[in-house]
Design an enzyme around this catalytic site. Structure first.
Site, mmCIF file in Angstrom:
data_model
loop_
_atom_site.group_PDB
_atom_site.id
_atom_site.type_symbol
_atom_site.label_atom_id
_atom_site.label_comp_id
_atom_site.label_asym_id
_atom_site.label_seq_id
_atom_site.Cartn_x
_atom_site.Cartn_y
_atom_site.Cartn_z
ATOM 1 N N LYS A 29 -1.139 0.705 -11.322
ATOM 2 C CA LYS A 29 -1.246 -0.372 -10.334
ATOM 3 C C LYS A 29 -2.548 -1.167 -10.500
ATOM 4 O O LYS A 29 -3.486 -0.721 -11.165
ATOM 5 C CB LYS A 29 -1.156 0.225 -8.924
ATOM 6 C CG LYS A 29 0.226 0.820 -8.599
ATOM 7 C CD LYS A 29 0.274 1.289 -7.142
ATOM 8 C CE LYS A 29 1.641 1.822 -6.783
ATOM 9 N NZ LYS A 29 1.718 2.235 -5.355
ATOM 10 N N PHE A 35 3.729 -1.925 6.319
ATOM 11 C CA PHE A 35 2.753 -2.202 5.263
ATOM 12 C C PHE A 35 3.303 -3.093 4.151
ATOM 13 O O PHE A 35 2.634 -3.296 3.137
ATOM 14 C CB PHE A 35 2.222 -0.885 4.678
ATOM 15 C CG PHE A 35 3.283 0.056 4.156
ATOM 16 C CD1 PHE A 35 3.824 -0.090 2.883
ATOM 17 C CD2 PHE A 35 3.733 1.107 4.943
ATOM 18 C CE1 PHE A 35 4.787 0.768 2.404
ATOM 19 C CE2 PHE A 35 4.709 1.989 4.463
ATOM 20 C CZ PHE A 35 5.234 1.809 3.191
ATOM 21 N N ARG A 78 6.475 12.202 -11.037
ATOM 22 C CA ARG A 78 6.026 12.220 -9.638
ATOM 23 C C ARG A 78 5.087 13.402 -9.389
ATOM 24 O O ARG A 78 4.138 13.295 -8.616
ATOM 25 C CB ARG A 78 7.219 12.207 -8.679
ATOM 26 C CG ARG A 78 7.915 10.832 -8.671
ATOM 27 C CD ARG A 78 9.030 10.745 -7.646
ATOM 28 N NE ARG A 78 8.548 10.728 -6.275
ATOM 29 C CZ ARG A 78 8.143 9.645 -5.618
ATOM 30 N NH1 ARG A 78 8.125 8.462 -6.210
ATOM 31 N NH2 ARG A 78 7.756 9.726 -4.371
ATOM 32 N N THR A 85 1.732 10.480 -2.226
ATOM 33 C CA THR A 85 1.439 9.062 -1.983
ATOM 34 C C THR A 85 0.023 8.882 -1.433
ATOM 35 O O THR A 85 -0.716 8.000 -1.887
ATOM 36 C CB THR A 85 2.456 8.498 -0.959
ATOM 37 O OG1 THR A 85 3.780 8.821 -1.391
ATOM 38 C CG2 THR A 85 2.298 7.001 -0.812
ATOM 39 N N ARG A 140 -3.259 10.799 -8.556
ATOM 40 C CA ARG A 140 -3.661 10.132 -7.309
ATOM 41 C C ARG A 140 -4.867 10.836 -6.671
ATOM 42 O O ARG A 140 -5.729 10.180 -6.080
ATOM 43 C CB ARG A 140 -2.470 10.040 -6.356
ATOM 44 C CG ARG A 140 -1.501 8.905 -6.780
ATOM 45 C CD ARG A 140 -0.194 9.014 -6.093
ATOM 46 N NE ARG A 140 0.608 7.786 -6.169
ATOM 47 C CZ ARG A 140 1.854 7.708 -5.731
ATOM 48 N NH1 ARG A 140 2.451 8.760 -5.214
ATOM 49 N NH2 ARG A 140 2.520 6.560 -5.823
ATOM 50 N N ASN A 148 -3.155 3.359 -4.597
ATOM 51 C CA ASN A 148 -3.022 4.738 -5.054
ATOM 52 C C ASN A 148 -2.719 4.869 -6.547
ATOM 53 O O ASN A 148 -2.093 5.830 -6.983
ATOM 54 C CB ASN A 148 -2.005 5.496 -4.189
ATOM 55 C CG ASN A 148 -0.628 4.881 -4.235
ATOM 56 O OD1 ASN A 148 -0.414 3.872 -4.906
ATOM 57 N ND2 ASN A 148 0.300 5.479 -3.530
ATOM 58 N N HIS A 172 2.636 4.211 -9.713
ATOM 59 C CA HIS A 172 3.970 4.193 -9.106
ATOM 60 C C HIS A 172 4.913 4.982 -9.999
ATOM 61 O O HIS A 172 4.762 4.975 -11.220
ATOM 62 C CB HIS A 172 4.497 2.747 -8.995
ATOM 63 C CG HIS A 172 5.977 2.689 -8.716
ATOM 64 N ND1 HIS A 172 6.495 2.755 -7.436
ATOM 65 C CD2 HIS A 172 7.048 2.635 -9.555
ATOM 66 C CE1 HIS A 172 7.828 2.716 -7.512
ATOM 67 N NE2 HIS A 172 8.184 2.639 -8.779
HETATM 68 P P1 GDP Z 1 5.600 6.462 -3.445
HETATM 69 O O1 GDP Z 1 7.028 6.678 -3.845
HETATM 70 O O2 GDP Z 1 4.775 7.725 -3.474
HETATM 71 O O3 GDP Z 1 4.929 5.340 -4.205
HETATM 72 O O4 GDP Z 1 5.578 6.041 -1.896
HETATM 73 P P2 GDP Z 1 6.526 5.063 -1.021
HETATM 74 O O5 GDP Z 1 7.761 4.679 -1.799
HETATM 75 O O6 GDP Z 1 6.703 5.705 0.304
HETATM 76 O O7 GDP Z 1 5.616 3.766 -0.799
HETATM 77 C C1 GDP Z 1 5.482 2.802 -1.806
HETATM 78 C C2 GDP Z 1 4.024 2.389 -1.862
HETATM 79 O O8 GDP Z 1 3.661 1.763 -0.638
HETATM 80 C C3 GDP Z 1 3.019 3.541 -2.006
HETATM 81 O O9 GDP Z 1 2.849 3.994 -3.334
HETATM 82 C C4 GDP Z 1 1.757 2.905 -1.468
HETATM 83 O O10 GDP Z 1 1.138 2.034 -2.415
HETATM 84 C C5 GDP Z 1 2.301 2.065 -0.317
HETATM 85 N N1 GDP Z 1 2.294 2.783 0.963
HETATM 86 C C6 GDP Z 1 3.052 3.854 1.324
HETATM 87 N N2 GDP Z 1 2.797 4.254 2.578
HETATM 88 C C7 GDP Z 1 1.841 3.401 3.047
HETATM 89 C C8 GDP Z 1 1.169 3.273 4.297
HETATM 90 O O11 GDP Z 1 1.389 4.037 5.245
HETATM 91 N N3 GDP Z 1 0.266 2.257 4.407
HETATM 92 C C9 GDP Z 1 0.002 1.392 3.375
HETATM 93 N N4 GDP Z 1 -0.905 0.421 3.572
HETATM 94 N N5 GDP Z 1 0.630 1.473 2.186
HETATM 95 C C10 GDP Z 1 1.529 2.468 2.019
#
Ligand code: GDP
Length: 138
Positions: free
Chosen positions: A10, A58, A86, A92, A103, A113, A116
């Site tokens: 990212k 978000f 993963r 996350t 991460r 983070n 992806h």
């Molecule tokens: P991932 O599969 O671990 O990437 O997580 P998700 O699919 O739930 O979320 C996608 C992306 O959104 C994450 O990798 C973070 O960059 C962002 N994100 C997830 N949860 C949050 C949150 O609670 N707040 C903010 N600001 N960003 C978030």
């Protein structure tokens, strides 16, 4: 089962010049890199990529961040590549990520983070197509 997944280094990690260190970890973990390119997403492209998160609070901030600078997108191949990648990324939220994960080591916040990874075979197929449509990955 040999699988492919989409990985993104990212914008936060690219900006901090962590690309090489992350790729080193990818290869050390046994993935083959089947394709790779640097992209600078527009806001609209980031919104399309994260369409499933449109209703999340978000979404605006996430798509702003993902279009804020260049990222590196990769197709990774390995046995069970989706769960394997993963696991290497970690949770996350870096506060919850295990020691030794990318991460834990490189993320700055739950949003910034570092990496992806696709979360399921259907998502991987969609996400690989999003960045590598028409590219021969054979
Ligand atoms: P991932 O599969 O671990 O990437 O997580 P998700 O699919 O739930 O979320 C996608 C992306 O959104 C994450 O990798 C973070 O960059 C962002 N994100 C997830 N949860 C949050 C949150 O609670 N707040 C903010 N600001 N960003 C978030």
């Amino acid at each position: 089962m040999i699988q492919r997944t989409l990985a993104i280094i990212k914008p936060d990690a690219v900006e901090r010049r962590l690309t090489g260190r992350i790729i080193e970890r990818i290869e050390a973990a046994g993935f083959q890199i089947r394709a790779m390119r640097r992209v600078h997403l527009s806001k609209g492209e980031a919104e399309g990529f994260y369409e499933v998160h449109r209703s999340r609070p978000f979404f605006g901030s996430l798509t702003q961040f993902m279009s804020s600078g260049p990222a590196v997108v990769l197709v990774l191949e390995a046995d069970q590549a989706i769960t394997k990648w993963r696991a290497l990324m970690g949770a996350t939220d870096p506060a919850e990520a295990e020691a030794g994960t990318l991460r834990k080591e490189f993320a700055q916040s739950i949003e910034r983070n570092a990496t992806h990874g696709s979360d399921a075979p259907e998502t991987a197929a969609y996400e690989i197509g999003y960045f590598f449509a028409g590219v021969d990955l054979a």
